[in-house]
Design a protein around this motif. Sequence first.
Motif, PDB file in Angstrom:
ATOM      1  N   UNK A 257       0.802  -1.482  -0.198  1.00 40.07           N
ATOM      2  CA  UNK A 257      -0.051  -0.053  -0.069  1.00 40.07           C
ATOM      3  C   UNK A 257       0.854   1.239   0.032  1.00 40.07           C
ATOM      4  N   UNK A 258       1.841   1.284   0.765  1.00 41.17           N
ATOM      5  CA  UNK A 258       2.884   2.332   0.661  1.00 41.17           C
ATOM      6  C   UNK A 258       3.491   2.801  -0.476  1.00 41.17           C
ATOM      7  N   UNK A 259       3.848   1.582  -0.946  1.00 44.82           N
ATOM      8  CA  UNK A 259       4.465   1.527  -2.598  1.00 44.82           C
ATOM      9  C   UNK A 259       3.583   1.975  -3.530  1.00 44.82           C
ATOM     10  N   UNK A 260       2.138   1.660  -3.522  1.00 45.06           N
ATOM     11  CA  UNK A 260       1.070   2.157  -4.317  1.00 45.06           C
ATOM     12  C   UNK A 260       0.964   3.733  -4.144  1.00 45.06           C
ATOM     13  N   UNK A 261       1.056   4.150  -2.744  1.00 47.58           N
ATOM     14  CA  UNK A 261       0.882   5.577  -2.469  1.00 47.58           C
ATOM     15  C   UNK A 261       2.064   6.409  -3.291  1.00 47.58           C
ATOM     16  N   UNK A 262       3.325   5.767  -2.980  1.00 46.57           N
ATOM     17  CA  UNK A 262       4.573   6.307  -3.606  1.00 46.57           C
ATOM     18  C   UNK A 262       4.407   6.331  -5.061  1.00 46.57           C
ATOM     19  N   UNK A 263       4.051   5.303  -5.825  1.00 45.90           N
ATOM     20  CA  UNK A 263       3.594   5.471  -7.319  1.00 45.90           C
ATOM     21  C   UNK A 263       2.784   6.565  -7.701  1.00 45.90           C
ATOM     22  N   UNK A 264       1.529   6.559  -7.048  1.00 43.17           N
ATOM     23  CA  UNK A 264       0.742   7.594  -7.218  1.00 43.17           C
ATOM     24  C   UNK A 264       1.313   8.973  -6.880  1.00 43.17           C
ATOM     25  N   UNK A 265       2.087   9.309  -6.187  1.00 44.71           N
ATOM     26  CA  UNK A 265       2.844  10.521  -5.823  1.00 44.71           C
ATOM     27  C   UNK A 265       3.573  10.808  -6.998  1.00 44.71           C
ATOM     28  N   UNK A 266       4.467   9.832  -7.702  1.00 45.36           N
ATOM     29  CA  UNK A 266       5.308  10.157  -8.645  1.00 45.36           C
ATOM     30  C   UNK A 266       4.399  10.541  -9.803  1.00 45.36           C
ATOM     31  N   UNK A 267       3.137  10.105  -9.915  1.00 45.26           N
ATOM     32  CA  UNK A 267       2.350  10.401 -11.029  1.00 45.26           C
ATOM     33  C   UNK A 267       1.975  11.730 -11.141  1.00 45.26           C
ATOM     34  N   UNK A 268       1.597  12.150  -9.538  1.00 51.12           N
ATOM     35  CA  UNK A 268       1.034  13.345  -9.134  1.00 51.12           C
ATOM     36  C   UNK A 268       2.144  14.551  -9.410  1.00 51.12           C
ATOM     37  N   UNK A 269       3.505  14.307  -8.947  1.00 45.77           N
ATOM     38  CA  UNK A 269       4.565  15.132  -9.120  1.00 45.77           C
ATOM     39  C   UNK A 269       4.925  15.284 -10.740  1.00 45.77           C
ATOM     40  N   UNK A 270       4.694  14.389 -11.524  1.00 45.65           N
ATOM     41  CA  UNK A 270       4.815  14.608 -13.011  1.00 45.65           C
ATOM     42  C   UNK A 270       3.843  15.365 -13.564  1.00 45.65           C
ATOM     43  N   UNK A 271       2.668  15.121 -13.136  1.00 44.38           N
ATOM     44  CA  UNK A 271       1.468  15.865 -13.743  1.00 44.38           C
ATOM     45  C   UNK A 271       1.522  17.314 -12.975  1.00 44.38           C
ATOM     46  N   UNK A 272       2.123  17.583 -11.822  1.00 43.42           N
ATOM     47  CA  UNK A 272       2.322  18.814 -11.529  1.00 43.42           C
ATOM     48  C   UNK A 272       2.764  19.994 -12.250  1.00 43.42           C
ATOM     49  N   UNK A 273       3.468  19.700 -13.382  1.00 43.02           N
ATOM     50  CA  UNK A 273       3.769  20.770 -14.310  1.00 43.02           C
ATOM     51  C   UNK A 273       2.630  21.192 -15.102  1.00 43.02           C
ATOM     52  N   UNK A 274       1.800  20.469 -15.381  1.00 43.20           N
ATOM     53  CA  UNK A 274       0.458  20.749 -16.202  1.00 43.20           C
ATOM     54  C   UNK A 274      -0.664  21.257 -15.002  1.00 43.20           C
ATOM     55  N   UNK A 275      -0.859  20.589 -14.125  1.00 44.61           N
ATOM     56  CA  UNK A 275      -1.909  20.767 -13.246  1.00 44.61           C
ATOM     57  C   UNK A 275      -1.060  21.126 -11.841  1.00 44.61           C
ATOM     58  N   UNK A 276      -0.609  22.422 -11.566  1.00 36.99           N
ATOM     59  CA  UNK A 276       0.036  22.460 -10.096  1.00 36.99           C
ATOM     60  C   UNK A 276      -0.638  21.840  -8.961  1.00 36.99           C
TER      61      UNK A 276
END
Length: 111
Positions: A43-62
Amino acid sequence: MTIALAIVLIAMFGVLGAAKLAAVPAMRDAAAHLGLTVGHYRVLGALEIAAVAGVAIGFVVPVLGIAAACGLVLLMLGAAGFHAVHQDGVLRVVIPLLVAAVAAAYAAALI
């Protein structure tokens, strides 16, 4: 600076999150040491992977990048707490706190 912080977060949590999801032996050992099940670690790993996606998307959707970074700060504070409770030594407590600072800096850069 924002790009460099994002690269650090994406690289670090991409690798660590994938390792937790795959339940590689080192992550199984870490989970057991901290009193967590492999399922909890996944579950922690899934949260980390989700955060990776969010960080990457952050350039488009801050706002998503900020939310992802805040989630990583919380995860790292929890990690530091777990390591402190298990008396894992200063480095095992300080490193997650430094990573939390990197995530906070990324969030602040997106504001």
